[in-house]
Design a protein around this motif. Structure first.
Motif, mmCIF file in Angstrom:
data_model
loop_
_atom_site.group_PDB
_atom_site.id
_atom_site.type_symbol
_atom_site.label_atom_id
_atom_site.label_comp_id
_atom_site.label_asym_id
_atom_site.label_seq_id
_atom_site.Cartn_x
_atom_site.Cartn_y
_atom_site.Cartn_z
ATOM 1 N N LYS A 202 0.847 -1.184 0.000
ATOM 2 C CA LYS A 202 0.000 0.000 0.000
ATOM 3 C C LYS A 202 0.886 1.238 0.000
ATOM 4 O O LYS A 202 2.054 1.182 0.376
ATOM 5 N N ARG A 223 -4.920 8.525 10.980
ATOM 6 C CA ARG A 223 -5.745 7.330 10.819
ATOM 7 C C ARG A 223 -6.442 7.337 9.459
ATOM 8 O O ARG A 223 -6.486 6.315 8.755
ATOM 9 N N ALA A 224 -6.969 8.499 9.075
ATOM 10 C CA ALA A 224 -7.677 8.614 7.803
ATOM 11 C C ALA A 224 -6.745 8.333 6.632
ATOM 12 O O ALA A 224 -7.150 7.702 5.642
ATOM 13 N N GLU A 227 -6.149 4.523 6.462
ATOM 14 C CA GLU A 227 -7.373 3.818 6.066
ATOM 15 C C GLU A 227 -7.732 4.084 4.608
ATOM 16 O O GLU A 227 -8.210 3.187 3.908
ATOM 17 N N GLY A 230 -6.135 1.748 2.368
ATOM 18 C CA GLY A 230 -6.513 0.350 2.517
ATOM 19 C C GLY A 230 -5.752 -0.399 3.584
ATOM 20 O O GLY A 230 -5.722 -1.635 3.579
ATOM 21 N N ASP A 232 -5.270 -1.799 7.262
ATOM 22 C CA ASP A 232 -6.029 -2.190 8.446
ATOM 23 C C ASP A 232 -5.131 -1.960 9.660
ATOM 24 O O ASP A 232 -4.170 -2.703 9.885
ATOM 25 N N LEU A 233 -5.448 -0.947 10.447
ATOM 26 C CA LEU A 233 -4.582 -0.561 11.556
ATOM 27 C C LEU A 233 -4.615 -1.531 12.729
ATOM 28 O O LEU A 233 -3.863 -1.368 13.691
ATOM 29 N N SER A 234 -5.448 -2.546 12.649
ATOM 30 C CA SER A 234 -5.473 -3.560 13.702
ATOM 31 C C SER A 234 -4.544 -4.731 13.382
ATOM 32 O O SER A 234 -4.396 -5.636 14.198
ATOM 33 N N ASN A 259 -0.974 0.895 16.661
ATOM 34 C CA ASN A 259 -0.901 -0.347 15.884
ATOM 35 C C ASN A 259 -0.153 -1.411 16.689
ATOM 36 O O ASN A 259 0.909 -1.132 17.243
#
Length: 285
Positions: A202, A223-224, A227, A230, A232-234, A259
């Motif tokens: 990404k 964060r935006a 995201e 694409g 996934d911060l988890s 993260n």
């Protein structure tokens, strides 16, 4: 994450208030691209925040590697920090002359060595100077102090690990280079490298995480940005860039965003782009 967290990011107000603390150590981590024509050490000699030591990213590195400024061996890091008067019990604040660009790389290097009392100066030298705060051209008085180091190997990835991640998809790979370089539409600043990106990676250009005044954007904006790309911060993230410097800007942002697992691909595109047996993608993923 508080703005004045001395383990992550501190404001110029925080640094000014703590400037004379006996256990504070300030590090100038300025670095410029090879084609910039600028000399970071000469700039430091001419002007720096009072008491700052200069951390030469190209010199405090693994001399055994042909790749640029790879993370230094533990012994070299320890000896160079001792020579700079940085050791156990010190709170370290790292800045650079861009605002936030190369300072996170040195912040990450300290953390790689197990040193957690280290923060990046938000806005760096430009914000400090714009606010009329003190600077000097005198070298600091050095008093050496022992440093205990414990290398955190999970914070760095090599080319084999990144290739496995690209194939298996168990780690997300996020590239900090500009979108034009990521898509393969712009030449690389280092000669001999292919154009494009690691397949499946990404793109979160580090410059898009920085405000006009050189400070890091808010948590909401950070964060935006991830995201929107694409990410996934988890889930685990490997940060990459041109040569491992600005990947650490992403690493800093990921730390702030909580993260759970993130690491830097130290060789980055300087390594991946050099080997023809590694696949390269172009355009958008």
């Amino acid at each position: 994450m508080a703005k004045d967290d001395p383990k992550t990011l501190v404001s110029t107000d925080w640094l000014a208030a703590h400037l004379n603390d006996p256990d504070l150590r300030i590090v100038d981590a300025s670095w410029h691209m090879p084609d910039s024509g600028r000399d970071a050490k000469a700039d430091y000699d001419a002007m720096h925040i009072p008491g700052a030591r200069f951390f030469d990213i190209d010199d405090i590195a693994d001399a055994r590697s042909e790749l640029p400024h790879m993370a230094p061996p533990v012994e070299k890091f320890m000896s160079r920090m001792r020579a700079m008067g940085i050791g156990d019990g010190h709170q370290v604040v790292v800045y650079d002359s861009h605002g936030i660009m190369s300072a996170p790389r040195v912040w990450w290097t300290f953390r790689l060595m197990g040193k957690t009392d280290v923060a990046v100066l938000d806005g760096g030298l430009p914000k400090w100077v714009a606010e009329g705060r003190p600077v000097e051209d005198m070298p600091p008085v050095i008093r050496d102090r022992h440093m205990t180091v414990s290398r955190q190997s999970d914070m760095v990835k090599d080319v084999t690990q990144v290739a496995a991640a690209a194939k298996l998809g168990d780690w997300q790979i996020v590239d900090a280079r500009s979108d034009a370089r990521f898509r393969g539409e712009a030449d690389e600043p280092r000669p001999g490298l292919r154009k494009g990106h690691i397949p499946g990676s990404k793109n979160v250009p580090f410059a898009g995480l920085i405000n006009d005044d050189g400070t890091l954007k808010s948590e909401t904006e950070l964060r935006a940005a991830f995201e929107a790309a694409g990410v996934d911060l988890s889930k685990p993230v490997i940060s990459s860039c041109g040569s491992g410097v600005t990947a650490a800007v992403l690493d800093l942002a990921l730390t702030i965003l909580g993260n759970p697992r993130h690491a830097v691909y130290d060789g980055s595109w300087a390594e991946w782009g050099m080997y023809n047996d590694l696949k390269v993608a172009t355009g958008e993923n």
